[in-house]
Design a protein around this motif. Sequence first.
Motif, mmCIF file in Angstrom:
data_model
loop_
_atom_site.group_PDB
_atom_site.id
_atom_site.type_symbol
_atom_site.label_atom_id
_atom_site.label_comp_id
_atom_site.label_asym_id
_atom_site.label_seq_id
_atom_site.Cartn_x
_atom_site.Cartn_y
_atom_site.Cartn_z
ATOM 1 N N ALA A 67 0.822 -1.213 0.000
ATOM 2 C CA ALA A 67 0.000 0.000 0.000
ATOM 3 C C ALA A 67 0.857 1.265 0.000
ATOM 4 O O ALA A 67 0.330 2.366 -0.094
ATOM 5 N N GLY A 68 2.191 1.083 0.139
ATOM 6 C CA GLY A 68 3.095 2.226 0.091
ATOM 7 C C GLY A 68 3.563 2.733 1.435
ATOM 8 O O GLY A 68 4.257 3.745 1.513
ATOM 9 N N VAL A 69 3.207 2.041 2.513
ATOM 10 C CA VAL A 69 3.611 2.469 3.856
ATOM 11 C C VAL A 69 5.016 1.933 4.138
ATOM 12 O O VAL A 69 5.225 0.725 4.199
ATOM 13 N N ALA A 70 5.961 2.854 4.299
ATOM 14 C CA ALA A 70 7.340 2.467 4.602
ATOM 15 C C ALA A 70 7.395 1.742 5.945
ATOM 16 O O ALA A 70 6.612 2.048 6.854
ATOM 17 N N GLU A 71 8.309 0.816 6.081
ATOM 18 C CA GLU A 71 8.391 -0.008 7.297
ATOM 19 C C GLU A 71 8.473 0.831 8.570
ATOM 20 O O GLU A 71 7.796 0.535 9.558
ATOM 21 N N ALA A 72 9.260 1.888 8.559
ATOM 22 C CA ALA A 72 9.424 2.728 9.752
ATOM 23 C C ALA A 72 8.152 3.496 10.105
ATOM 24 O O ALA A 72 8.038 4.023 11.206
ATOM 25 N N PHE A 73 7.181 3.549 9.192
ATOM 26 C CA PHE A 73 5.951 4.305 9.416
ATOM 27 C C PHE A 73 4.729 3.412 9.584
ATOM 28 O O PHE A 73 3.609 3.905 9.681
ATOM 29 N N ALA A 106 -1.313 8.445 -1.148
ATOM 30 C CA ALA A 106 -1.850 7.092 -1.019
ATOM 31 C C ALA A 106 -2.664 6.948 0.262
ATOM 32 O O ALA A 106 -3.579 6.138 0.337
ATOM 33 N N GLY A 107 -2.323 7.739 1.292
ATOM 34 C CA GLY A 107 -3.047 7.651 2.554
ATOM 35 C C GLY A 107 -2.297 8.308 3.685
ATOM 36 O O GLY A 107 -1.443 9.173 3.471
ATOM 37 N N ILE A 108 -2.618 7.860 4.904
ATOM 38 C CA ILE A 108 -2.017 8.418 6.114
ATOM 39 C C ILE A 108 -1.675 7.295 7.082
ATOM 40 O O ILE A 108 -2.230 6.199 7.001
ATOM 41 N N THR A 109 -0.762 7.601 8.011
ATOM 42 C CA THR A 109 -0.345 6.595 8.977
ATOM 43 C C THR A 109 0.021 7.222 10.323
ATOM 44 O O THR A 109 0.592 8.314 10.367
ATOM 45 N N LEU A 110 -0.323 6.513 11.374
ATOM 46 C CA LEU A 110 0.136 6.824 12.729
ATOM 47 C C LEU A 110 1.017 5.644 13.131
ATOM 48 O O LEU A 110 0.518 4.573 13.478
ATOM 49 N N PRO A 111 2.332 5.795 13.034
ATOM 50 C CA PRO A 111 3.240 4.676 13.272
ATOM 51 C C PRO A 111 3.149 4.119 14.697
ATOM 52 O O PRO A 111 2.849 4.846 15.647
ATOM 53 N N GLY A 112 3.446 2.835 14.793
ATOM 54 C CA GLY A 112 3.509 2.179 16.098
ATOM 55 C C GLY A 112 2.148 1.973 16.723
ATOM 56 O O GLY A 112 1.137 1.852 16.034
ATOM 57 N N THR A 132 1.810 11.435 6.008
ATOM 58 C CA THR A 132 1.287 11.051 4.709
ATOM 59 C C THR A 132 1.947 9.754 4.262
ATOM 60 O O THR A 132 3.065 9.431 4.666
ATOM 61 N N VAL A 133 1.239 9.030 3.435
ATOM 62 C CA VAL A 133 1.802 7.911 2.694
ATOM 63 C C VAL A 133 1.803 8.408 1.248
ATOM 64 O O VAL A 133 0.761 8.430 0.595
ATOM 65 N N PRO A 134 2.957 8.882 0.781
ATOM 66 C CA PRO A 134 3.004 9.491 -0.553
ATOM 67 C C PRO A 134 2.872 8.462 -1.674
ATOM 68 O O PRO A 134 3.177 7.287 -1.483
ATOM 69 N N GLY A 137 6.913 8.569 -4.369
ATOM 70 C CA GLY A 137 8.263 8.233 -3.959
ATOM 71 C C GLY A 137 8.903 9.244 -3.018
ATOM 72 O O GLY A 137 10.035 9.042 -2.592
ATOM 73 N N LYS A 138 8.197 10.321 -2.718
ATOM 74 C CA LYS A 138 8.725 11.304 -1.774
ATOM 75 C C LYS A 138 8.697 10.728 -0.359
ATOM 76 O O LYS A 138 8.028 9.736 -0.085
ATOM 77 N N ALA A 139 9.400 11.397 0.536
ATOM 78 C CA ALA A 139 9.395 10.982 1.936
ATOM 79 C C ALA A 139 8.049 11.355 2.576
ATOM 80 O O ALA A 139 7.430 12.350 2.188
ATOM 81 N N PRO A 140 7.598 10.564 3.547
ATOM 82 C CA PRO A 140 6.376 10.933 4.267
ATOM 83 C C PRO A 140 6.538 12.301 4.926
ATOM 84 O O PRO A 140 7.620 12.681 5.350
#
Length: 146
Positions: A67-73, A106-112, A132-134, A137-140
């Motif tokens: 879905a485009g969510v980077a592992e750290a996020f 792509a969306g949004i995330t609250l990590p952890g 953001t979940v871009p 390819g940009k950084a969140p």
Amino acid sequence: MNRTIRFLSLTALVALATPALAEPLQATLYKNPQCTCCEGYAAYLRDNGFAVDVKPTNDLAEISRKAGVAEAFQGCHTMFIDGYVVDGHVPVNVIRKLLTEKPTIAGITLPGMPMGSPGMAGTKTEKFVIYTVPKDGKAPAVYATE
């Protein structure tokens, strides 16, 4: 004059009642089969007008990644709603903001799993930072703080 006041009063009443009659927002939430806080989050969403289909999976990290969510996020669970991914225990008002603004992300995330976030036990001790979940390819980037 009285007719105008009655008409305006009736119009206001209908306008205020309309959101209550709206269809619930349809969402699909993927979660680890053993996670109970995700069930709490789904209940929170249902209490706030969402229709949530919960799907237990052992492939949560892969679903988030695709879905485009980077592992750290990545958050505790991954939800899809109205063409967006919502990862983690994001407060409902931020989801509504996303669905109203319709940004090209792509969306949004609250990590952890922040304590005191919707569905989580404990007391909130700090602001929640929703990213953001871009798509490009940009950084969140920070989307909202709660």
